[in-house]
Design an enzyme around this catalytic site. Structure first.
Site, PDB file in Angstrom:
ATOM      1  N   GLY A 240      27.650 -50.272 -38.147  1.00  0.00           N
ATOM      2  CA  GLY A 240      27.117 -49.525 -37.010  1.00  0.00           C
ATOM      3  C   GLY A 240      28.246 -49.012 -36.142  1.00  0.00           C
ATOM      4  CB  SER A 241      28.200 -47.773 -32.688  1.00  0.00           C
ATOM      5  OG  SER A 241      27.763 -48.939 -32.006  1.00  0.00           O
ATOM      6  N   GLY A 245      29.987 -53.189 -32.928  1.00  0.00           N
ATOM      7  CA  GLY A 245      30.928 -54.067 -33.626  1.00  0.00           C
ATOM      8  C   GLY A 245      31.716 -54.946 -32.678  1.00  0.00           C
ATOM      9  CD  GLU A 262      32.605 -51.634 -44.129  1.00  0.00           C
ATOM     10  OE1 GLU A 262      33.266 -50.655 -43.703  1.00  0.00           O
ATOM     11  OE2 GLU A 262      32.933 -52.300 -45.105  1.00  0.00           O
ATOM     12  CB  CYS A 296      30.473 -44.464 -41.403  1.00  0.00           C
ATOM     13  SG  CYS A 296      30.361 -45.140 -43.025  1.00  0.00           S
TER      14      CYS A 296
HETATM   15  C1  UN1 Z   1      28.083 -45.055 -44.537  1.00  0.00           C
HETATM   16  O1  UN1 Z   1      28.073 -43.907 -44.120  1.00  0.00           O
HETATM   17  O2  UN1 Z   1      27.788 -46.016 -43.784  1.00  0.00           O
HETATM   18  O3  UN1 Z   1      31.363 -43.066 -49.102  1.00  0.00           O
HETATM   19  C2  UN1 Z   1      28.378 -45.422 -45.951  1.00  0.00           C
HETATM   20  C3  UN1 Z   1      30.232 -42.681 -48.776  1.00  0.00           C
HETATM   21  C4  UN1 Z   1      29.045 -43.509 -49.188  1.00  0.00           C
HETATM   22  C5  UN1 Z   1      28.830 -44.637 -48.251  1.00  0.00           C
HETATM   23  C6  UN1 Z   1      28.729 -44.247 -46.812  1.00  0.00           C
HETATM   24  N1  UN1 Z   1      29.264 -44.012 -50.517  1.00  0.00           N
HETATM   25  O4  UN1 Z   1      30.046 -41.651 -48.158  1.00  0.00           O
END
Ligand code: UN1
Length: 516
Positions: A240-241, A245, A262, A296
């Site tokens: 998440g953000s 975190g 993450e 992300c």
């Molecule tokens: C995410 O955006 O939290 O590498 C994960 C990627 C994907 C996973 C993204 N396999 O864009």
């Protein structure tokens, strides 16, 4: 009631309310309503867990862990193998349900479920490879080895944007490692969560293993805070953000638990003058607009060498004109909606800030005019994918922030060292990419001394998103330092034990100490 819900038994599910109120408040009276972001319509309501429910789930997880850890690892792998196959059987429909609730296009919804299938396959192999090392002892007639042991119940906290695969990365590996999972999903995606989890648990139950995969759905106050402070979860894996975190990290650290974080990314692409520009263009467009900029790993900043910048921006702007925005479930759509109205407002605020800071809008820049959309999508959260060129001095503070929307900020540079310094100048350190035809530039970007990209993921001639599961996924700095998915990420779900065995008859101390 949508057919897709019935497909996964959610129409008769005890915690689902099939005719929810239609107002836009996300959670009220113990129920969270899941909305279709493309139409703004409520799909279904889901009953929230109370503190008592949380307690019951956690107790069951503790008991299940004690049974599951005794199942031999390759037998746990067999359960995961069947789970992967069960997802294969429903790949298309589960991907479509994901697309319905989260708003990513169907191809990406299916791709996400495929990512869970891939990590399941990986985990099956890993279940026979939970290798420890042996090491020579400095003492005669002594042996040393390390072994990896199951850790305990894992609390998995996920975000709305990857509501299936990020759980999959955690749950499939945790399962072969002998752990059980309690999944706390985003309140924006409870339906795909229930469907995903129930498939896994159904297979586990059929094979005699109850409560390996459980879900708690609730607000941070009721569920999240309890879970992160709870010593019964030796590992909290949270996506998440950065703000979230920091909270999770500090609460888990207080109890000296383990965290796998993450968090946000602010990922950049560098395009060198010797790059294959067609490749760079296609990859950049997917990286910036895929999942409507809500990965992300989305490309948020683009650094162009000054000799190719104008031409590349012109081509980028015309490529953006051709992007089909619309119903994520229709074939041919490339970009769906943002997740909520508040995401649209963040997008609008970022564009306004960029304008004030001297940025020039090259493509997009606003909410999509509803008159360009079919009638059923007019209440959806659609925006135009946006490209904003920074002023000549490259000063554009808004680009230092992660806005979860399809906005790409474009900068110009003179030499590669300058580009690398700019790409590394943000707080986050998730993903990075360079396009170049020269191995010298590529290796400079990947410098083993660490002077190149400072991110956890570094791509050469590929965009910043779309990682395969085989490598460890995660990032540095404010991204949180966690690694999930492939390589040796499985070790996070186990505890390491160093074992020293004296098989002789003498009392011998290490470091040559005599104690006679
Ligand atoms: C995410 O955006 O939290 O590498 C994960 C990627 C994907 C996973 C993204 N396999 O864009």
């Amino acid at each position: 009631m949508h057919d897709l819900l019935a497909r996964f038994g959610l129409d008769k599910h005890p915690r689902i309310i099939t005719d929810p109120r239609g107002d836009e408040t996300p959670e009220k009276d113990g129920v969270v309503v899941s909305f279709n972001p493309a139409t703004g319509e409520p799909i279904a309501g889901v009953r929230l867990d109370t503190p008592e429910d949380y307690e019951q789930v956690t107790r069951k997880a503790v008991a299940a862990f004690d049974r599951w850890r005794r199942v031999p690892a390759p037998k746990r792998g067999e359960v995961v193998r069947r789970i992967g196959n069960a997802y294969r059987d429903v790949l298309h429909d589960l991907g479509s349900l994901l697309s319905l609730e989260m708003g990513k296009i169907r191809a990406e919804g299916i791709g996400e479920v495929q990512e869970t299938i891939d990590i399941a396959d990986f985990a099956v192999g890993q279940s026979r490879m939970l290798y420890g090392k042996t090491m020579p002892s400095e003492r005669p007639l002594h042996a040393m080895k390390e072994q990896w042991l199951p850790l305990g119940p894992v609390g998995v906290i996920t975000a709305f944007n990857f509501p299936n695969a990020v759980w999959g990365w955690n749950a499939m590996l945790a399962a072969v490692c002998g752990d059980v999972c309690v999944w706390k999903p985003s309140l924006l995606t409870p339906l795909i969560t229930l469907a995903t989890n129930e498939i896994a648990q159904r297979i586990a139950s059929e094979m005699g293993h109850e409560d390996i995969f459980q879900v708690v759905i609730g607000t941070d106050d009721v569920v999240g805070e309890r879970m992160i402070a709870d010593r019964r979860y030796p590992l909290i894996s949270a996506t998440g953000s950065c703000r979230m975190g920091r909270r999770v990290g500090s609460v888990v650290a207080q109890r000296l638990g383990r965290c796998l974080l993450e968090l946000g990314g602010n990922n950049a692409v560098i395009v060198e003058p010797d790059a294959d520009l067609d490749l760079a263009l296609k990859s950049t467009v997917f990286g910036a607009v895929g999942t409507c900029g809500q990965r992300c790993t989305t490309s948020r900043r683009l650094y162009l060498h000054e000799s190719i910048a104008d031409e590349f921006v012109t081509r980028l702007a015309s490529a953006y004109q051709t992007i089909r925005i619309g119903d994520p479930l229709s074939d041919g759509t490339l970009v769906g909606p943002l997740i909520t109205e508040s995401a649209v407002q963040s997008f609008e605020r970022a564009v306004a800030a960029a304008r004030e800071q001297g940025g020039t809008i090259v493509a997009g820049g606003s909410r999509l005019d509803p008159s360009h959309l079919p009638a059923n999508l007019r209440a959806g959260h659609f925006v135009s994918p946006t490209v904003i060129r920074a002023p000549r001095n490259n000063h554009l503070p808004i680009a230092m922030e992660e806005t979860f929307a399809p906005i790409l900020y474009v900068f110009t540079y003179r030499d590669l060292d300058e580009a690398i310094a700019m790409q590394n100048s943000v707080d986050q350190g998730l993903s990075s990419a360079i396009f170049t035809g020269s191995s010298r530039s590529a290796e400079r970007f990947l410098d083993p001394a660490g002077t190149g990209s400072d991110c956890g993921l570094a791509y050469v001639n590929l965009g910043t998103s779309g990682a395969e599961i085989g490598g460890a996924f995660g990032g540095e700095k404010d991204t949180g330092g966690g690694r999930e998915s492939g390589s040796d990420s499985w070790k996070a779900y186990m505890r390491r034990q160093t074992c020293t065995i004296n098989f002789g008859e003498t009392f011998a101390l290490a470091q040559g100490i005599r104690f006679e």
